[in-house]
Write a protein that holds these residues in place. Structure first.
Motif, mmCIF file in Angstrom:
data_model
loop_
_atom_site.group_PDB
_atom_site.id
_atom_site.type_symbol
_atom_site.label_atom_id
_atom_site.label_comp_id
_atom_site.label_asym_id
_atom_site.label_seq_id
_atom_site.Cartn_x
_atom_site.Cartn_y
_atom_site.Cartn_z
ATOM 1 N N GLY A 1 -1.322 4.255 99.133
ATOM 2 C CA GLY A 1 -1.585 3.034 98.401
ATOM 3 C C GLY A 1 -1.080 1.845 99.189
ATOM 4 N N ILE A 2 -1.604 0.676 98.872
ATOM 5 C CA ILE A 2 -1.121 -0.549 99.502
ATOM 6 C C ILE A 2 -0.933 -1.597 98.414
ATOM 7 N N ALA A 3 0.193 -2.298 98.490
ATOM 8 C CA ALA A 3 0.547 -3.287 97.482
ATOM 9 C C ALA A 3 1.276 -4.430 98.166
ATOM 10 N N GLY A 4 1.504 -5.499 97.420
ATOM 11 C CA GLY A 4 2.255 -6.601 98.003
ATOM 12 C C GLY A 4 2.482 -7.710 96.999
ATOM 13 N N HIS A 5 3.447 -8.564 97.332
ATOM 14 C CA HIS A 5 3.772 -9.712 96.496
ATOM 15 C C HIS A 5 3.415 -10.997 97.220
ATOM 16 N N SER A 6 2.724 -11.905 96.545
ATOM 17 C CA SER A 6 2.379 -13.220 97.071
ATOM 18 C C SER A 6 1.567 -13.088 98.371
ATOM 19 N N MET A 7 2.105 -13.534 99.510
ATOM 20 C CA MET A 7 1.405 -13.325 100.787
ATOM 21 C C MET A 7 1.121 -11.843 100.990
ATOM 22 N N GLY A 8 2.045 -10.996 100.551
ATOM 23 C CA GLY A 8 1.840 -9.551 100.666
ATOM 24 C C GLY A 8 0.715 -9.053 99.778
ATOM 25 N N GLY A 9 0.567 -9.662 98.595
ATOM 26 C CA GLY A 9 -0.551 -9.312 97.726
ATOM 27 C C GLY A 9 -1.870 -9.699 98.367
ATOM 28 N N TYR A 10 -1.881 -10.870 98.998
ATOM 29 C CA TYR A 10 -3.053 -11.285 99.770
ATOM 30 C C TYR A 10 -3.363 -10.243 100.842
ATOM 31 N N GLY A 11 -2.329 -9.873 101.608
ATOM 32 C CA GLY A 11 -2.533 -8.903 102.682
ATOM 33 C C GLY A 11 -3.007 -7.563 102.176
ATOM 34 N N ALA A 12 -2.474 -7.135 101.024
ATOM 35 C CA ALA A 12 -2.867 -5.842 100.463
ATOM 36 C C ALA A 12 -4.340 -5.818 100.103
ATOM 37 N N PHE A 13 -4.840 -6.918 99.525
ATOM 38 C CA PHE A 13 -6.260 -6.936 99.161
ATOM 39 C C PHE A 13 -7.142 -7.144 100.387
ATOM 40 N N ARG A 14 -6.684 -7.977 101.311
ATOM 41 C CA ARG A 14 -7.435 -8.189 102.553
ATOM 42 C C ARG A 14 -7.643 -6.856 103.275
ATOM 43 N N ILE A 15 -6.550 -6.092 103.416
ATOM 44 C CA ILE A 15 -6.609 -4.829 104.149
ATOM 45 C C ILE A 15 -7.253 -3.738 103.299
ATOM 46 N N GLY A 16 -6.896 -3.698 102.028
ATOM 47 C CA GLY A 16 -7.427 -2.653 101.162
ATOM 48 C C GLY A 16 -8.928 -2.664 101.040
ATOM 49 N N GLN A 17 -9.532 -3.853 100.984
ATOM 50 C CA GLN A 17 -10.979 -3.920 100.812
ATOM 51 C C GLN A 17 -11.739 -3.628 102.112
ATOM 52 N N LYS A 18 -11.010 -3.553 103.217
ATOM 53 C CA LYS A 18 -11.662 -3.239 104.492
ATOM 54 C C LYS A 18 -11.476 -1.787 104.915
ATOM 55 N N TYR A 19 -10.425 -1.131 104.389
ATOM 56 C CA TYR A 19 -10.077 0.195 104.889
ATOM 57 C C TYR A 19 -9.923 1.231 103.767
ATOM 58 N N PRO A 20 -10.991 1.507 103.009
ATOM 59 C CA PRO A 20 -10.887 2.526 101.959
ATOM 60 C C PRO A 20 -10.729 3.931 102.519
ATOM 61 N N GLU A 21 -10.996 4.109 103.818
ATOM 62 C CA GLU A 21 -10.789 5.412 104.450
ATOM 63 C C GLU A 21 -9.310 5.637 104.786
ATOM 64 N N ILE A 22 -8.502 4.592 104.640
ATOM 65 C CA ILE A 22 -7.058 4.698 104.916
ATOM 66 C C ILE A 22 -6.244 4.574 103.634
#
Length: 361
Positions: free
Chosen positions: A170-191
């Motif tokens: 799983g990937i998660a984050g707070h504030s800038m980290g939440g941004y990063g989690a969604f940025r990365i999560g929506q690009k890498y569902p194979e990871i």
């Protein structure tokens, strides 16, 4: 008289028995809470080498290992990559420095309920020259998106007893980290299979940001890194996002383009900034987003712009019929985040990650 004495003895005996049980410790009351362990290592990022900001490609990474990790050497665990926010670092979140959250204590408390599965948590130090990487690929700050999704995951799988499959990450984050989690999560569902966002910033442009672009010309009056460090929060954030989303290798000392030049709004630079906001790219990544097992996000009522942006995300996901959990709770940007991790985020991953390795056919 003998009967009265007998009755008194019976009553006295009953009282003694009651007192005995009343003053016995409740089962488990004095049992020490099982503690996880924390390690802090360094993980080199090939894609971070040569970044124009001069930040080290050898990044500190804090790792929470659950209570049974040391005592059950054959057991493997799913992993949650938890990304910290702007101006923060991993040491603050993991108790190495005083901060508004101590993540290991939060996780220990949550696991003590006995209702959650154990998991590993991993947080890289994304504090940069500009006080935050925004987990994006940039020649100025380095390829942080690749570092998290590929290099860091590979390193953790190699050196820890993980379940090395997307359904167990799983990937998660707070504030800038939440941004990063969604940025990365929506690009890498194979990871990564599951994504949780805590008060995620920068998902979409707010009306205030669009209306105030002309006011950003004040950024042009800043000429040195020292001036950036002394500036207000929004100014520092503007430089950090500029380094991440509008890098310019020909423009020292910051190696980035600002939204204005000589007081005039630069449409191309504004477009670059908008193109890096995950809701703006959701349509192009919708096939990937549909592959995710679970998506969750929340924000406090007093976190006005962010609460508004996750409502937009809710609407966009509903448009595509993508199942997700979503909540706006009473709170601000940080005051209940520890509680949300304990009562919501960890349960979300406990419910949605796979705790068994898939059998290879």
């Amino acid at each position: 008289m003998r009967k009265l004495k007998s009755t008194r003895s019976l009553v006295l005996g009953s009282l003694i028995c009651c007192c005995f049980f009343l003053f016995q410790p409740v089962l488990g009351q004095n049992t020490p809470m099982k503690q996880g362990t924390v390690e802090r290592i360094k993980v080199h990022g090939k894609g971070l080498e040569g970044n124009l900001s001069g930040d080290s490609p050898d990044r500190e990474v804090s790792i929470y290992l659950p209570p049974s990790y040391k005592t059950n050497p054959k057991r493997r665990y799913p992993v949650v990559y938890l990304l910290h926010g702007f101006t923060d670092n991993d040491a603050q979140w993991y108790g190495f420095q005083t901060h508004w959250i101590n993540l290991p204590n939060v996780v220990n408390k949550a696991l003590a309920s006995g209702q959650l599965h154990e998991m590993i948590l991993v947080t890289p130090n994304a504090y940069t020259r500009f006080q935050g990487s925004f987990y994006s690929n940039s020649v100025t700050t380095g390829n942080w998106e690749d570092y998290v999704a590929k290099e860091l995951v590979a390193n953790i799988d190699k050196n820890y007893r993980t379940i090395p499959q997307a359904s167990s990450r799983g990937i998660a984050g707070h504030s800038m980290g939440g941004y990063g989690a969604f940025r990365i999560g929506q690009k890498y569902p194979e990871i990564f299979s599951s994504v949780y966002l805590l008060s995620p910033c920068c998902l979409s442009p707010s009306e205030n940001e669009l209306q105030n672009l002309n006011n950003l010309s004040r950024l042009e009056n800043i000429h040195t890194p020292e001036e950036v460090n002394k500036a207000d929060f929004l100014t520092r954030a503007a430089f950090a996002t500029g380094a991440a989303w509008a890098p310019n290798p020909k423009k020292p000392p910051f190696y980035l383009d600002l939204p204005t030049d000589k007081g005039q709004v630069q449409p191309l630079i504004v477009a670059k900034r908008m193109a890096n906001m995950p809701i703006a790219t959701l349509d192009q990544n919708i096939t990937n987003v549909k592959k995710l097992t679970a998506i969750g996000f929340d924000a406090g009522t007093q976190d006005t712009n962010i609460a508004a942006s996750i409502q937009v995300l809710d609407q966009q996901l509903n448009k595509y019929g993508i199942k997700h959990s979503f909540e706006i709770y009473e709170g601000d940007h940080v005051n209940r985040v520890a509680e949300r991790i304990e009562t919501k985020m960890l349960g979300f991953f406990s419910d949605n990650l796979s705790f068994e390795a898939k059998k290879v056919k």
